[in-house]
Design a protein around this motif. Structure first.
Motif, mmCIF file in Angstrom:
data_model
loop_
_atom_site.group_PDB
_atom_site.id
_atom_site.type_symbol
_atom_site.label_atom_id
_atom_site.label_comp_id
_atom_site.label_asym_id
_atom_site.label_seq_id
_atom_site.Cartn_x
_atom_site.Cartn_y
_atom_site.Cartn_z
ATOM 1 N N UNK A 82 0.553 -1.306 0.338
ATOM 2 C CA UNK A 82 -0.265 -0.079 -0.119
ATOM 3 C C UNK A 82 1.106 0.595 -0.102
ATOM 4 N N UNK A 83 2.421 1.746 0.941
ATOM 5 C CA UNK A 83 3.010 2.392 0.782
ATOM 6 C C UNK A 83 3.542 3.028 -0.603
ATOM 7 N N UNK A 84 4.181 1.374 -1.293
ATOM 8 C CA UNK A 84 4.626 1.311 -2.383
ATOM 9 C C UNK A 84 3.186 2.162 -3.388
ATOM 10 N N UNK A 85 2.834 1.742 -3.202
ATOM 11 C CA UNK A 85 1.116 2.459 -4.086
ATOM 12 C C UNK A 85 1.187 3.692 -4.207
ATOM 13 N N UNK A 86 1.445 3.995 -3.291
ATOM 14 C CA UNK A 86 0.884 5.346 -2.596
ATOM 15 C C UNK A 86 2.417 6.257 -3.083
ATOM 16 N N UNK A 87 3.156 5.729 -2.767
ATOM 17 C CA UNK A 87 4.530 6.492 -3.228
ATOM 18 C C UNK A 87 4.649 7.162 -4.948
ATOM 19 N N UNK A 88 4.085 5.321 -5.427
ATOM 20 C CA UNK A 88 3.927 5.037 -6.554
ATOM 21 C C UNK A 88 3.402 6.349 -8.021
ATOM 22 N N UNK A 89 1.902 6.444 -6.778
ATOM 23 C CA UNK A 89 1.300 7.271 -7.323
ATOM 24 C C UNK A 89 2.015 8.522 -7.645
ATOM 25 N N UNK A 90 2.272 8.744 -5.948
ATOM 26 C CA UNK A 90 2.668 10.546 -6.098
ATOM 27 C C UNK A 90 3.741 10.218 -6.828
ATOM 28 N N UNK A 91 4.949 10.076 -8.091
ATOM 29 C CA UNK A 91 5.762 9.987 -8.478
ATOM 30 C C UNK A 91 5.219 10.173 -10.162
ATOM 31 N N UNK A 92 4.224 9.587 -10.403
ATOM 32 C CA UNK A 92 3.634 9.761 -12.169
ATOM 33 C C UNK A 92 2.477 10.928 -11.842
ATOM 34 N N UNK A 93 1.500 11.143 -10.653
ATOM 35 C CA UNK A 93 0.628 12.182 -11.617
ATOM 36 C C UNK A 93 2.126 12.916 -12.250
#
Length: 231
Positions: A82-93
């Motif tokens: 879950x933490x990685x998905x949040x991190x990935x999302x922030x990086x990709x936006x």
């Protein structure tokens, strides 16, 4: 792009308590499907990531290469899906523009025989146990790369020796025949018939049947399928 995914092999691989077999076929010379096998120092942990960027060709492949780079540089987040998905999302936006992706990220603990995962709008994985099967239809999160107010929550399931799991992108289930029928309609019958095959034979059989369903190898979308079997 082939260099971004784990080295392919005609034989199933053994890794940290699981057997692995994969099929990867881009629609064009480059595409938006991607998967990776995550290595941890802990002998009991094994990670698997699969994603599908909306669209095809070079734009999707560029996002895919960004995902790979983020994975390589995200050690502090990778042990918590879950933490990685949040991190990935922030990086990709700020990078995706109008593009987005779906993904599934899981960590398998071979001591506890537990799979902890996050599903972000990705197709449901398939769990095969003792000749029967079902889709793991846990509620997931939204697509990544567009919205910054998503709630991410880990899910955990217990697994047993001999369990098979199949992860895939929507290119598999949305492949159509000449009548426009999706391969998803035929998949339950195939799983009922072939679920007792070895992991490699099962993945190969599904892939071959999908090609026969579509009538050619020029698919409507990229196709990525990964199978794991619990040892």
């Amino acid at each position: 792009q082939i260099g971004l995914i784990p080295e392919s092999s005609d034989t199933a691989r053994q890794q940290k308590g699981v057997q692995i077999y994969s099929v990867y076929q881009p629609m064009e010379e480059v595409g938006g499907d991607f998967f990776d096998l995550i290595q941890f120092k802990e002998e009991n942990l094994f990670g698997l990531f699969i994603s599908d960027v909306a669209g095809h060709g070079v734009p999707a492949a560029l996002i895919t290469s960004m995902i790979k780079a983020i994975l390589v540089n995200s050690d502090s987040f990778l042990k918590n899906p879950a933490q990685f998905a949040e991190h990935l999302n922030k990086k990709l936006i700020p990078l995706c523009g109008q593009m987005f992706l779906t993904c599934f990220y899981a960590i398998y603990d071979n001591q506890r025989k537990e799979l902890t995962y996050i599903r972000c709008a990705h197709p449901y994985p398939i769990l095969i146990r003792k000749g029967s099967w079902h889709f793991i239809e846990e509620r997931g999160s939204q697509i990544l790369g567009m919205f910054d107010n998503i709630v991410f929550e880990n899910k955990t399931i217990r697994l047993e020796t001999g369990d098979k799991l199949i992860f895939y992108t929507d290119g598999l289930i949305e492949s159509t025949d000449s009548q426009g029928v999706h391969f998803l309609k035929k998949l339950p019958q195939l799983l009922n018939q072939f679920s007792n095959l070895s992991l490699q034979e099962l993945i190969q059989t599904i892939y071959i049947k999908m090609i026969a369903h579509h009538g050619q190898k020029n698919f409507n979308d990229d196709v990525c399928m990964i199978g794991i079997e619990i040892q």
